[in-house]
Design a protein around this motif. Sequence first.
Motif, PDB file in Angstrom:
ATOM      1  N   ARG A   6       0.940  -1.213  -0.099  1.00  0.00           N
ATOM      2  CA  ARG A   6      -0.011   0.004  -0.049  1.00  0.00           C
ATOM      3  C   ARG A   6       0.676   1.327   0.088  1.00  0.00           C
ATOM      4  NH1 ARG A   6      -4.035  -0.147   4.894  1.00  0.00           N
ATOM      5  NH2 ARG A   6      -4.881  -1.759   3.516  1.00  0.00           N
ATOM      6  N   LYS A   7       0.662   2.179  -0.624  1.00  0.00           N
ATOM      7  CA  LYS A   7       1.152   3.606  -0.693  1.00  0.00           C
ATOM      8  C   LYS A   7       1.041   3.939   0.576  1.00  0.00           C
ATOM      9  CE  LYS A   7       3.000   4.789  -4.875  1.00  0.00           C
ATOM     10  NZ  LYS A   7       4.151   5.468  -5.158  1.00  0.00           N
ATOM     11  N   LEU A   8       2.263   4.690   1.080  1.00  0.00           N
ATOM     12  CA  LEU A   8       2.306   5.361   2.558  1.00  0.00           C
ATOM     13  C   LEU A   8       2.393   6.763   2.199  1.00  0.00           C
ATOM     14  CD1 LEU A   8       4.829   2.699   4.068  1.00  0.00           C
ATOM     15  CD2 LEU A   8       2.079   2.972   4.293  1.00  0.00           C
ATOM     16  N   ILE A   9       2.260   7.471   3.368  1.00  0.00           N
ATOM     17  CA  ILE A   9       2.537   9.059   3.433  1.00  0.00           C
ATOM     18  C   ILE A   9       3.770   9.391   3.015  1.00  0.00           C
ATOM     19  CG2 ILE A   9       2.303  10.998   4.811  1.00  0.00           C
ATOM     20  CD1 ILE A   9       0.286   9.687   6.407  1.00  0.00           C
ATOM     21  N   ARG A  20       7.298  14.818  14.157  1.00  0.00           N
ATOM     22  CA  ARG A  20       7.906  15.797  15.269  1.00  0.00           C
ATOM     23  C   ARG A  20       7.323  15.454  16.645  1.00  0.00           C
ATOM     24  NH1 ARG A  20       9.999  20.253  13.094  1.00  0.00           N
ATOM     25  NH2 ARG A  20       9.605  20.317  10.856  1.00  0.00           N
ATOM     26  N   SER A  21       6.202  14.431  16.667  1.00  0.00           N
ATOM     27  CA  SER A  21       5.749  13.988  17.932  1.00  0.00           C
ATOM     28  C   SER A  21       6.589  12.947  18.615  1.00  0.00           C
ATOM     29  CB  SER A  21       4.400  13.242  17.459  1.00  0.00           C
ATOM     30  OG  SER A  21       3.872  12.488  18.543  1.00  0.00           O
ATOM     31  N   LYS A  22       6.734  13.081  19.829  1.00  0.00           N
ATOM     32  CA  LYS A  22       7.705  12.134  20.599  1.00  0.00           C
ATOM     33  C   LYS A  22       7.295  10.689  20.235  1.00  0.00           C
ATOM     34  CE  LYS A  22      10.373  11.764  24.703  1.00  0.00           C
ATOM     35  NZ  LYS A  22      10.679  12.230  25.999  1.00  0.00           N
ATOM     36  N   ALA A  23       6.031  10.548  20.109  1.00  0.00           N
ATOM     37  CA  ALA A  23       5.352   9.029  20.269  1.00  0.00           C
ATOM     38  C   ALA A  23       5.947   8.361  18.961  1.00  0.00           C
ATOM     39  CB  ALA A  23       3.918   9.081  20.095  1.00  0.00           C
ATOM     40  N   ASN A  24       6.325   9.260  17.651  1.00  0.00           N
ATOM     41  CA  ASN A  24       6.780   8.668  16.785  1.00  0.00           C
ATOM     42  C   ASN A  24       8.287   8.712  16.457  1.00  0.00           C
ATOM     43  OD1 ASN A  24       3.997   8.203  15.853  1.00  0.00           O
ATOM     44  ND2 ASN A  24       3.739  10.119  15.168  1.00  0.00           N
ATOM     45  N   PHE A  25       9.142   9.220  17.364  1.00  0.00           N
ATOM     46  CA  PHE A  25      10.615   9.376  17.070  1.00  0.00           C
ATOM     47  C   PHE A  25      11.240   7.827  16.724  1.00  0.00           C
ATOM     48  CE2 PHE A  25      11.697  12.918  20.365  1.00  0.00           C
ATOM     49  CZ  PHE A  25      10.871  13.823  19.416  1.00  0.00           C
ATOM     50  N   ALA A 209       6.841   2.745  10.482  1.00  0.00           N
ATOM     51  CA  ALA A 209       6.590   3.588   9.697  1.00  0.00           C
ATOM     52  C   ALA A 209       5.294   3.069   8.658  1.00  0.00           C
ATOM     53  CB  ALA A 209       7.573   4.087   8.622  1.00  0.00           C
ATOM     54  N   LYS A 210       5.294   1.767   8.682  1.00  0.00           N
ATOM     55  CA  LYS A 210       4.274   1.060   7.930  1.00  0.00           C
ATOM     56  C   LYS A 210       2.904   1.321   8.508  1.00  0.00           C
ATOM     57  CE  LYS A 210       3.362  -3.172   5.197  1.00  0.00           C
ATOM     58  NZ  LYS A 210       4.194  -4.314   4.832  1.00  0.00           N
ATOM     59  N   GLU A 211       2.965   1.374   9.834  1.00  0.00           N
ATOM     60  CA  GLU A 211       1.732   1.505  10.535  1.00  0.00           C
ATOM     61  C   GLU A 211       1.225   2.757  10.666  1.00  0.00           C
ATOM     62  OE1 GLU A 211       2.547  -0.416  14.270  1.00  0.00           O
ATOM     63  OE2 GLU A 211       2.740  -2.455  13.651  1.00  0.00           O
ATOM     64  N   THR A 212       2.230   3.652  10.747  1.00  0.00           N
ATOM     65  CA  THR A 212       1.901   5.262  11.397  1.00  0.00           C
ATOM     66  C   THR A 212       1.455   5.974  10.104  1.00  0.00           C
ATOM     67  OG1 THR A 212       3.413   4.897  13.085  1.00  0.00           O
ATOM     68  CG2 THR A 212       2.610   7.190  12.259  1.00  0.00           C
ATOM     69  N   ASP A 214       0.432   5.331   7.237  1.00  0.00           N
ATOM     70  CA  ASP A 214      -0.967   4.844   6.298  1.00  0.00           C
ATOM     71  C   ASP A 214      -1.828   5.716   5.893  1.00  0.00           C
ATOM     72  OD1 ASP A 214      -3.092   3.461   4.949  1.00  0.00           O
ATOM     73  OD2 ASP A 214      -2.855   1.632   6.642  1.00  0.00           O
ATOM     74  N   VAL A 215      -1.812   6.114   4.560  1.00  0.00           N
ATOM     75  CA  VAL A 215      -2.853   7.002   4.034  1.00  0.00           C
ATOM     76  C   VAL A 215      -4.178   6.818   4.508  1.00  0.00           C
ATOM     77  CG1 VAL A 215      -3.686   8.145   1.898  1.00  0.00           C
ATOM     78  CG2 VAL A 215      -1.392   7.710   2.177  1.00  0.00           C
ATOM     79  N   LEU A 216      -4.403   5.637   4.594  1.00  0.00           N
ATOM     80  CA  LEU A 216      -6.084   5.248   5.008  1.00  0.00           C
ATOM     81  C   LEU A 216      -6.296   5.874   6.465  1.00  0.00           C
ATOM     82  CD1 LEU A 216      -6.609   1.850   3.243  1.00  0.00           C
ATOM     83  CD2 LEU A 216      -7.245   4.169   2.396  1.00  0.00           C
ATOM     84  N   LYS A 217      -5.109   5.879   7.167  1.00  0.00           N
ATOM     85  CA  LYS A 217      -5.550   6.405   8.580  1.00  0.00           C
ATOM     86  C   LYS A 217      -5.723   7.787   8.796  1.00  0.00           C
ATOM     87  CE  LYS A 217      -3.274   2.418  10.723  1.00  0.00           C
ATOM     88  NZ  LYS A 217      -2.082   1.850  11.530  1.00  0.00           N
ATOM     89  N   MET A 218      -5.520   8.605   7.658  1.00  0.00           N
ATOM     90  CA  MET A 218      -5.864  10.039   7.707  1.00  0.00           C
ATOM     91  C   MET A 218      -7.257  10.293   7.847  1.00  0.00           C
ATOM     92  SD  MET A 218      -3.186  11.511   4.595  1.00  0.00           S
ATOM     93  CE  MET A 218      -1.776  12.185   5.149  1.00  0.00           C
ATOM     94  N   THR A 219      -7.570  11.568   8.672  1.00  0.00           N
ATOM     95  CA  THR A 219      -8.909  11.973   8.626  1.00  0.00           C
ATOM     96  C   THR A 219      -9.167  12.635   7.020  1.00  0.00           C
ATOM     97  OG1 THR A 219      -8.177  14.216   9.096  1.00  0.00           O
ATOM     98  CG2 THR A 219      -8.679  12.558  11.008  1.00  0.00           C
ATOM     99  N   PRO A 220     -10.353  13.010   6.718  1.00  0.00           N
ATOM    100  CA  PRO A 220     -10.641  13.410   5.431  1.00  0.00           C
ATOM    101  C   PRO A 220      -9.770  14.732   5.376  1.00  0.00           C
ATOM    102  CG  PRO A 220     -12.881  12.470   6.462  1.00  0.00           C
ATOM    103  CD  PRO A 220     -11.691  12.297   7.552  1.00  0.00           C
ATOM    104  N   GLN A 221     -10.005  15.740   6.235  1.00  0.00           N
ATOM    105  CA  GLN A 221      -9.303  16.786   6.074  1.00  0.00           C
ATOM    106  C   GLN A 221      -7.690  16.657   6.064  1.00  0.00           C
ATOM    107  OE1 GLN A 221     -11.471  15.960   8.892  1.00  0.00           O
ATOM    108  NE2 GLN A 221     -13.287  17.263   8.480  1.00  0.00           N
ATOM    109  N   GLU A 222      -7.129  15.755   6.822  1.00  0.00           N
ATOM    110  CA  GLU A 222      -5.713  15.472   6.492  1.00  0.00           C
ATOM    111  C   GLU A 222      -5.473  15.004   5.175  1.00  0.00           C
ATOM    112  OE1 GLU A 222      -4.602  14.320  11.369  1.00  0.00           O
ATOM    113  OE2 GLU A 222      -5.199  12.708   9.595  1.00  0.00           O
ATOM    114  N   ARG A 223      -6.415  14.111   4.717  1.00  0.00           N
ATOM    115  CA  ARG A 223      -6.011  13.653   3.320  1.00  0.00           C
ATOM    116  C   ARG A 223      -6.068  14.678   2.359  1.00  0.00           C
ATOM    117  NH1 ARG A 223      -9.221   8.306   1.791  1.00  0.00           N
ATOM    118  NH2 ARG A 223      -8.262   7.648   3.796  1.00  0.00           N
TER     119      ARG A 223
END
Length: 305
Positions: A6-9, A20-25, A209-212, A214-223
Amino acid sequence: MPNSPRKLISFDWAIKKILRSKANFGILEGFLSELLFTNIQILEVLESESNQDLPDDKFNRVDIKVKDSEEKIYIIEVQFSRELDYLQRILYACSKVITEHLPKGVPYAEVSKVISVNILHFDLGKGDDYIYHGTTRFIGLHNQTELELSEEQKNLYAVKKIADLYPEYYLIELRNFNNVAKNTLDEWIYFLKNEQIEDNFTAKGLKEAKETLDVLKMTPQERLAYERHQEDLHYQASMYQSTYVLGKLEGKEEGIEIGIVIGEERGMKKALLQTATKMKKMGMSHHDIAEIMGLTLEEIETLFI
């Protein structure tokens, strides 16, 4: 036949909005660890120009500045548009970081170690590799031996060699990568170029990266914002290609390559003006338009007369 990953961000958008979020460092730590062949632990994201929503950020650069557990500072930059003076720009960026992070009255031994990582979507110069690493070394003119640190200097700086004191540069030219991942670092390069992660990839940070990303996890506004960003990048690439082709046309006199032809070549000027006008409406300065179109600032200003 197995399904394609699947295509990723894209990594440039991830740097600007997600990493930039510490959770994703862990994603950024994985990339740097594979690139430097050592385990990197990020402590914090430092302020940089790209933290601000500048009008031309989608055309110029997307970067992030972080500090690791050893007080080293990393500048990670994704560059889409071709710049002939890019090598000087990264030198300036490192110099700026050094001066910004050396308080007044502090001895020079406290100068920060800076590592510049540049992910390039264009050909920077002549070369057939896709990863280049630059350091500072001092070599004797007569006997060709390398200058080394004394034991006292090693204790003072807590490093083993002189190159460890100076900025280091990594240039990753994605166009030169042949999409064959021979090791875990190549797996990261594959992702950076293709925005995909194969199921058998094991490089540090890619699972997260593969989990975080994922384009499909975006909100409509984010996408929607992401899709607009991608369209802007495609438009930029199209504009550069169009102006490059126009600029390669030969003028009538002395075979000079033309950017602007006045008089009999009014049609050419009109085409260039239309392109430049679109870029100006998108908030780009005359200087940026000239850089992308491969013209001088004077030629750009002549267009708008």
